[in-house]
Write an enzyme that holds these catalytic residues in place. Sequence first.
Site: not given
Length: 696
Positions: A310, A329, A388, A415, A436, A486
């Site tokens: 993502m 990162d 997540e 999400s 999102h 979702n």
Amino acid sequence: MTDSLSQHQEPNGEAPAVHLEPDGDIAFIVIDNPPVNASSVAVRSGLLDAIERLSGDAGIKAGIIIGAGSTFVAGADIKEFGRPPSPPELPTVLAAIEACPKPIAAAIHGAALGGGLELALACDARVALADAIVGLPEVTLGIIPGAGGTQRLPRLTGIATALDLVTSGRRIGVREAAKLGIIDRVVEGKSLRDGAAAFVRALPGKRIVADLGVPPETDEAIAQAEQRALKSGRGREAVAEAVKAVKNAAVLPVREALAQERAAFLRLRDSEEAAALRYNFFAERQAGKLDGHARARPINSVGVVGAGTMGAGIASVCAAAGLGVILVDANTGALEAGKGRVSTALIDLHRVGKLKAASAEAAAAHVTYADNIAALAGVDLVIEAVFEDLQVKTDVLQRLAATVRADAVIATNTSYLDLDQLAEATHRPADVIGLHFFAPVHRMRLLEVVRGAKSDPTALASGVWLAKTIGKLPIIAGVCEGFIGNRIYTRYRAQCEYMLEEGALPQELDAAMEDLGFAMGPFGVSDLSGLDIAWATRKRKAAGRDPRERYVGIADRICEMGRLGRKTGAGWYDYSVGSGRGAVDPVVTELVRAEALKQGRPQKILARAEMQGRVLGAIVNEAALLLGEGIARSAAEIDLVLVNGFGFSKFRGGPVFQASRKAPAEIEAMVEAAGQATGFGFKRGDVGSLMAGVPN
Ligand code: T1G
């Protein structure tokens, strides 16, 4: 020059949609119907009147049709489509232009689309500013050109090119249009009016396109263009009709071909597909519009934390739009992998023509990499896209809040987690929004812009600005588990799983859902995205699940067998035989049957219509709850989410739109059946209010 020519006032005191502006021996016919000069009935009758007055004025040698404001004519007024056509119809106006003894030119700026280009094609010449665009996008609205576009265009471009332009609906720049013979003069370095006036004064006389012959070309070129058109427009009636109409230009007398075109246009205009596409068209125009006047904060640089699938995808679409991006990162291995993902995505975006920069390499230069959040101190907006997990995300957001500028916007790509809880943890919830994205980020158009309880309107406006800048469709959502997409998808999947226990098989449900409008059924989609993520979520939630809630364990059984989808060669389907969509696996059939019997529920053969009804009932009810809770703003935006994020066909408008075509009693029965099957915990939404928001 008579005064009547320069009259400007309508009897009702309103500014006329069309007025004449004499300029020596020529007159400008100005179309002034904001926002896009759509050729509404007022414009059509105004044009007819102007042509008549211009024809009768001896002092005027020629006319120039031009748009006021930012554009020429963006086409017929789509808002008029749901109503019977009111005269004068556009073909009548175009016939008057052709019948006018004096040359009439079209002076194009902004866009000349659909009926707007047809209007220009009926003129004796077309002059355009260099940055204008032209096109016949009617097929994108489920119709075909209805005012001569399929007959006049091929007389300038030839059949093959006209087939391409009419059946793809693509918009082209005027330089390309000039090469194709559509535009006679591209104006640069002077005003459009001056350029058009000079051109029309030099015209020897009338040049009626409809009277021109179709330029000769080989049958092979036409056949190839037809094949390409029918291949990319497979199954689309509008495309098939467009092919027929354009080809008529070479074989039928023009008046007969025009009549056939008009008849096909009027029939398609009342089709379900055209209604669905209009619904989507206007819904997209409303998407991202915010109440109030909050302006987006200036955003030139974006920070992304997390170089996974993502994060790297988000970095690539920002870079593709020309924004400066810093991808962070802490894990240098992940960062390296992230670099690879960014360049792959940019190459793909370049291939499909979605890059602002000249090349993937040039776009890649917009991305810098760092292994420390401190590198983001100066960015305007930051997006966290890490694993997540509540604790992991909270930690990253807290560190970001302490690092970035006070006026920076902080976004999370969560999400399912509670955005308000995450925002509170930053101690600056006003700057926090949800962005999102959907995977694959560089392909999926949908972006849920999540408004937290304390999100500042300028932060939300910044999220919408970013969405539009990176070519995404922003849908505003409130905070709840799964936001709009979702949450609805969870209900949809659950209903399908219930039916597995009642006698249906995965392949039957998938086929029924694809017939309903989904590009792929839920079980095929699970295999594609992998069954493990949802399984982990179910396991995490197991302890908190109310035992009275209906729970289908079949998916768990599949996972326990190590069948996690395509990546393991098997899931709901078997992928070992190498066929793309997977083969039905008797192992799964047996397992589903056995689990269903174990549950002791009555087994039956579910008809396709019943499967679709149950699912529509579940979706519509959840959509009504989302609307009632203020999570979603309209039925149309819920449909846009399912069309742009969950593969529902835009040619069907969306599941809510599909349901709205049914009688209220039938909708009621569908919701009732879905409720019965759900049992404990099923909450009724106000479906009536939802449906009231869907145009009929
Ligand atoms: N009819 C009615 N309203 C229209 C319209 C149209 N054709 N085009 C735009 N609008 C409204 C839109 O809803 C919005 O309204 C506002 O204008 C600004 O639009 C006989 C039958 C021209 C490139 O398909 O592609 O001609 O939300 O936000 O980004 O053969 O609009 O403000 O209330 O999109 O600057 C063919 C459709 C019709 C072109 C401008 N024409 N329009 O883009 O603004 S079929 C089209 C566009 C036809 C003939 C057939 C874009 C644009 P609101 P916007 P934009």
